[in-house]
Design an enzyme around this catalytic site. Structure first.
Site, PDB file in Angstrom:
ATOM      1  CB  SER A  78       2.278  25.001  -1.784  1.00 25.31           C
ATOM      2  OG  SER A  78       3.008  24.130  -2.322  1.00 25.31           O
TER       3      SER A  78
ATOM      4  CB  THR B  16      10.453  28.125   6.143  1.00 28.10           C
ATOM      5  OG1 THR B  16      12.177  28.073   4.848  1.00 28.10           O
ATOM      6  CG2 THR B  16       9.912  27.484   6.739  1.00 28.10           C
ATOM      7  CG  HIS B  17       9.172  27.960  -0.066  1.00 26.90           C
ATOM      8  ND1 HIS B  17       7.743  28.131   0.289  1.00 26.90           N
ATOM      9  CD2 HIS B  17       9.367  29.223  -1.003  1.00 26.90           C
ATOM     10  CE1 HIS B  17       7.728  28.974  -0.073  1.00 26.90           C
ATOM     11  NE2 HIS B  17       8.244  30.034  -0.495  1.00 26.90           N
TER      12      HIS B  17
ATOM     13  NE  ARG C 110      -1.948  25.232  -6.001  1.00 27.86           N
ATOM     14  CZ  ARG C 110      -1.737  26.348  -7.076  1.00 27.86           C
ATOM     15  NH1 ARG C 110      -0.374  26.946  -6.935  1.00 27.86           N
ATOM     16  NH2 ARG C 110      -2.852  26.872  -8.101  1.00 27.86           N
TER      17      ARG C 110
ATOM     18  CB  SER D  23       2.053  27.688 -10.141  1.00 29.20           C
ATOM     19  OG  SER D  23       2.000  28.992  -9.174  1.00 29.20           O
TER      20      SER D  23
ATOM     21  CE1 TYR E 190      -3.587  27.433  -3.777  1.00 25.75           C
ATOM     22  CE2 TYR E 190      -5.473  26.219  -4.787  1.00 25.75           C
ATOM     23  CZ  TYR E 190      -4.205  27.496  -4.683  1.00 25.75           C
ATOM     24  OH  TYR E 190      -4.820  28.382  -4.789  1.00 25.75           O
TER      25      TYR E 190
ATOM     26  CG  PHE F  71      -7.174  34.999  -6.028  1.00 27.85           C
ATOM     27  CD1 PHE F  71      -5.878  34.270  -5.678  1.00 27.85           C
ATOM     28  CD2 PHE F  71      -7.487  35.977  -7.403  1.00 27.85           C
ATOM     29  CE1 PHE F  71      -4.673  33.995  -7.421  1.00 27.85           C
ATOM     30  CE2 PHE F  71      -6.573  35.758  -8.727  1.00 27.85           C
ATOM     31  CZ  PHE F  71      -4.865  35.157  -7.835  1.00 27.85           C
TER      32      PHE F  71
ATOM     33  NE  ARG G  52      -0.471  31.253 -12.797  1.00 29.89           N
ATOM     34  CZ  ARG G  52      -0.901  29.925 -13.942  1.00 29.89           C
ATOM     35  NH1 ARG G  52      -0.754  30.193 -14.873  1.00 29.89           N
ATOM     36  NH2 ARG G  52      -1.553  28.504 -13.225  1.00 29.89           N
ATOM     37  CE  LYS G  53      -4.884  31.173 -16.758  1.00 28.57           C
ATOM     38  NZ  LYS G  53      -5.413  29.581 -16.257  1.00 28.57           N
TER      39      LYS G  53
END
Length: 299
Positions: free
Chosen positions: A57, A105-106, A128, A136, A203, A239, A267-268
């Protein structure tokens, strides 16, 4: 519990190349259980800042931004954000961090130390679009092999359809479990913890106007900065620039490395890539479940 145990078995049968168990009613990777238990008793400092995200996210992005806000300048941190990962680092490692610590943290709020809420720590929550999170996460788990992975297999070797089924069932290899459970707990913190104030950031809003969201986070932290600094931080944390800094400029001690050919964490960094993965039927199925779980349509 029987249903969750069955889900753990289904997940392994569907392509997860990990030992999965049930802990606190959630399907977890076995190697994470002790770390999750340990996180609950982590000693909190009153000036700690917590970054809470569901995986994929914008965690790296926001963590770097928060460090720059605290520093008051657009200067990259020495280490990767894994140096301040609550459920991964040891108590001793986290204790060595200088105040104010910016810890990410998640975990679910209910899995985190109670002192966060009673001490009134600052908490930034970034969410997000769930379909982009899903894509993702799938891309990372299905394409990357840790350098020291003894099985020499990706974490997930099933199909996109298999992964979507597991995600909708509530399993995604996230320590916090279901996306829906996580989103619901995070969005009701002020009710659960009697008016606790969380800074909630989208996001997609960061992608649209990052400097504006940086300013909002800085003001929440009580650390307002000149407008030019917001723009400088936004540029440094684009990014392309942040990916380059993490891969070529930072100390790699806390970088979880993948074998050659893997894209790493970056990644993207786009919005809407889910449209390249979901079929119309899958998208409609996801929307229906989202509305049932969240009691509101997915916008």
């Amino acid at each position: 519990m029987e249903n969750m145990s069955a889900l753990a078995e289904k997940a392994m049968a569907s392509g997860f190349n990990l030992d999965l168990v049930v802990h606190d009613g959630l399907v977890q990777a076995k190697f994470m259980v002790d770390k999750i238990k340990r996180a609950k008793t982590f000693a909190i400092r009153e000036d700690d800042i917590f970054l809470c995200t569901y995986p994929k996210s914008g965690t790296h992005w926001t963590w770097e931004i928060l460090n720059m806000i605290v520093a008051g300048k657009a200067e990259y941190t020495k280490h990767w954000l894994n140096s301040a990962y609550l459920e991964s680092r040891t108590k001793e490692e986290l204790e060595k961090l200088e105040s104010p610590r910016i810890i990410h943290t998640h975990l679910l709020p209910s899995q985190m130390p109670d002192a966060i809420w009673t001490n009134g720590c600052k908490v930034i929550y970034v969410h997000r679009h769930p379909k982009d999170c899903l894509v993702s996460f799938f891309s990372q788990l299905s394409k990357q092999i840790w350098e020291d992975n003894p099985l020499q297999k990706t974490a997930f070797s099933g199909s996109w359809a298999d992964y979507l089924d597991l995600f909708l069932d509530g399993y995604t290899l996230a320590p916090c479990g279901s996306y829906f459970t996580y989103r619901l707990q995070m969005s009701t913190i002020s009710d659960t913890y009697k008016g606790f104030e969380v800074c909630t950031v989208r996001y997609e809003d960061m992608k649209a106007d990052c400097a504006r969201e940086i300013k909002r986070m800085a003001e929440y932290l009580g650390r307002p900065l000149p407008e030019q600094i917001y723009r400088d931080i936004s540029e440094a944390c684009s990014f392309k620039n942040l990916k380059n800094a993490c891969e070529t400029m930072k100390d790699q001690t806390y970088h979880y490395k993948w074998q050659d050919g893997s894209s790493g964490y970056f990644r993207k960094g786009e919005c809407g890539d889910w449209k390249n993965f979901f079929t119309v039927a899958q998208s409609e199925r996801f929307d229906k479940m989202y509305e049932e779980k969240m009691q509101s349509p997915l916008l």
